[in-house]
Design a protein around this motif. Structure first.
Motif, PDB file in Angstrom:
ATOM      1  N   SER A  80       0.831  -1.200   0.000  1.00 38.47           N
ATOM      2  CA  SER A  80       0.000   0.000   0.000  1.00 38.47           C
ATOM      3  C   SER A  80       0.869   1.255   0.000  1.00 38.47           C
ATOM      4  CB  SER A  80      -0.921   0.004   1.223  1.00 38.47           C
ATOM      5  OG  SER A  80      -0.170   0.091   2.426  1.00 38.47           O
ATOM      6  N   ASP A  81       0.248   2.385  -0.401  1.00 36.57           N
ATOM      7  CA  ASP A  81       1.006   3.639  -0.485  1.00 36.57           C
ATOM      8  C   ASP A  81       0.043   4.818  -0.384  1.00 36.57           C
ATOM      9  OD1 ASP A  81       3.650   5.021  -1.244  1.00 36.57           O
ATOM     10  OD2 ASP A  81       2.219   5.842  -2.695  1.00 36.57           O
ATOM     11  N   PHE A  82       0.279   5.715   0.590  1.00 32.67           N
ATOM     12  CA  PHE A  82      -0.655   6.814   0.839  1.00 32.67           C
ATOM     13  C   PHE A  82      -0.709   7.814  -0.313  1.00 32.67           C
ATOM     14  CE2 PHE A  82      -2.048  10.874   2.588  1.00 32.67           C
ATOM     15  CZ  PHE A  82      -3.232  10.500   3.192  1.00 32.67           C
TER      16      PHE A  82
ATOM     17  N   HIS B 192     -12.481  17.423   1.659  1.00 32.61           N
ATOM     18  CA  HIS B 192     -11.412  17.036   2.578  1.00 32.61           C
ATOM     19  C   HIS B 192     -10.124  16.631   1.874  1.00 32.61           C
ATOM     20  CE1 HIS B 192     -14.451  17.254   5.640  1.00 32.61           C
ATOM     21  NE2 HIS B 192     -15.184  16.347   5.019  1.00 32.61           N
ATOM     22  N   LEU B 193     -10.099  16.729   0.535  1.00 29.11           N
ATOM     23  CA  LEU B 193      -8.935  16.268  -0.221  1.00 29.11           C
ATOM     24  C   LEU B 193      -7.650  16.931   0.257  1.00 29.11           C
ATOM     25  CD1 LEU B 193      -7.616  14.699  -2.569  1.00 29.11           C
ATOM     26  CD2 LEU B 193      -8.226  16.613  -4.056  1.00 29.11           C
TER      27      LEU B 193
ATOM     28  N   ILE C 239      -4.074  15.246   1.628  1.00 33.48           N
ATOM     29  CA  ILE C 239      -2.765  15.487   1.019  1.00 33.48           C
ATOM     30  C   ILE C 239      -1.773  15.964   2.074  1.00 33.48           C
ATOM     31  CG2 ILE C 239      -1.520  16.931  -0.622  1.00 33.48           C
ATOM     32  CD1 ILE C 239      -4.032  16.855  -2.399  1.00 33.48           C
ATOM     33  N   LYS C 240      -2.194  16.885   2.926  1.00 28.81           N
ATOM     34  CA  LYS C 240      -1.309  17.399   3.980  1.00 28.81           C
ATOM     35  C   LYS C 240      -0.945  16.303   4.965  1.00 28.81           C
ATOM     36  CE  LYS C 240      -3.136  22.103   3.722  1.00 28.81           C
ATOM     37  NZ  LYS C 240      -4.014  23.089   4.382  1.00 28.81           N
ATOM     38  N   ARG C 241      -1.885  15.414   5.244  1.00 25.35           N
ATOM     39  CA  ARG C 241      -1.644  14.321   6.192  1.00 25.35           C
ATOM     40  C   ARG C 241      -0.534  13.402   5.679  1.00 25.35           C
ATOM     41  NH1 ARG C 241      -6.525  10.447   6.897  1.00 25.35           N
ATOM     42  NH2 ARG C 241      -7.613  12.455   6.791  1.00 25.35           N
ATOM     43  N   GLY C 242      -0.395  13.336   4.354  1.00 28.44           N
ATOM     44  CA  GLY C 242       0.595  12.436   3.785  1.00 28.44           C
ATOM     45  C   GLY C 242       1.986  13.011   3.733  1.00 28.44           C
TER      46      GLY C 242
END
Length: 209
Positions: A162-164, A200-201, A205-208
């Motif tokens: 898997s990959d965020f 929430h996109l 993105i920031k979370r990743g």
């Protein structure tokens, strides 16, 4: 008669990377009174056969190769004669659960599956798993997302295969471009809509990073 969506919840376990967890899975049945397809044959072939109610099962569609979404697929295929469809990028995951019993057919991005006069388009959405797919049924105003998109965000990416950043790109490019009223029917938990999740996109993105 137009196609309808029937919903079944089955319970079992998910195992990967040496861990095992109890899970409840959504099994989606799309069809009419005569024929249907099953999206994710999870845990309990008997319960799925009962839910089919004597309808002809045309296909078993796997949104990805994690064991909790495919563990009942061979038994269901054996009982119904339906073919199992999986994206080839998830064959390594499939073989962890069903060594020596390959799926019957490959799913491909852009492929159209038709059941009861209703088209479902395959969207390859890697990230949660390399061969993860979603199924868009515009006539039903629905997308079946497996474990790619849930109510509240992307599927998990903390384990092997898997990959965020990949899952966020898949959601951005393949799912959030769908009409906002499209209902998101997920692999676990409650449904949502594209319009609910789209704002929430940027958070994801920031979370990743």
């Amino acid at each position: 008669m137009a196609a309808r969506i029937d919903h079944l919840v089955t319970s079992g376990t998910f195992s990967l990377d040496g861990g095992t967890w109890d899970v409840d899975n959504n099994v989606w049945i799309v069809g009419d009174d005569d024929e249907a397809i099953v999206i994710d044959a999870a845990h309990d072939a008997d319960a799925i056969v009962e839910a089919l109610g004597g309808r002809t099962l045309r296909a078993i569609i796997c949104t990805h190769g994690h064991n909790d979404h495919i563990d009942a697929a061979p038994a269901l295929a054996s009982r119904t004669g339906a073919r199992i469809h999986l994206h080839p990028a998830d064959l390594p995951l499939w073989k962890m659960t069903h060594p020596g019993t390959p799926p019957d057919a490959e799913l491909a991005d852009g492929q159209v599956l038709t059941i009861a006069g209703t088209d479902l388009t395959v969207l390859h959405t890697p990230g949660h798993a390399p061969g993860a797919v979603c199924l868009h049924a515009p006539d039903l105003r629905t997308v079946f997302t497996g474990d790619t998109l849930f109510q509240g965000g992307p599927g998990a990416t903390g384990r092997s295969f898997s990959d965020f950043p990949t899952i966020v790109a898949s959601i951005r490019d393949r799912l959030l471009t769908l009409p906002p009223e499209t209902e998101v029917r997920t692999g676990h938990g409650d449904p949502t809509t594209i319009g609910t999740e789209a704002p929430h996109l940027e958070e994801w993105i920031k979370r990743g990073h």
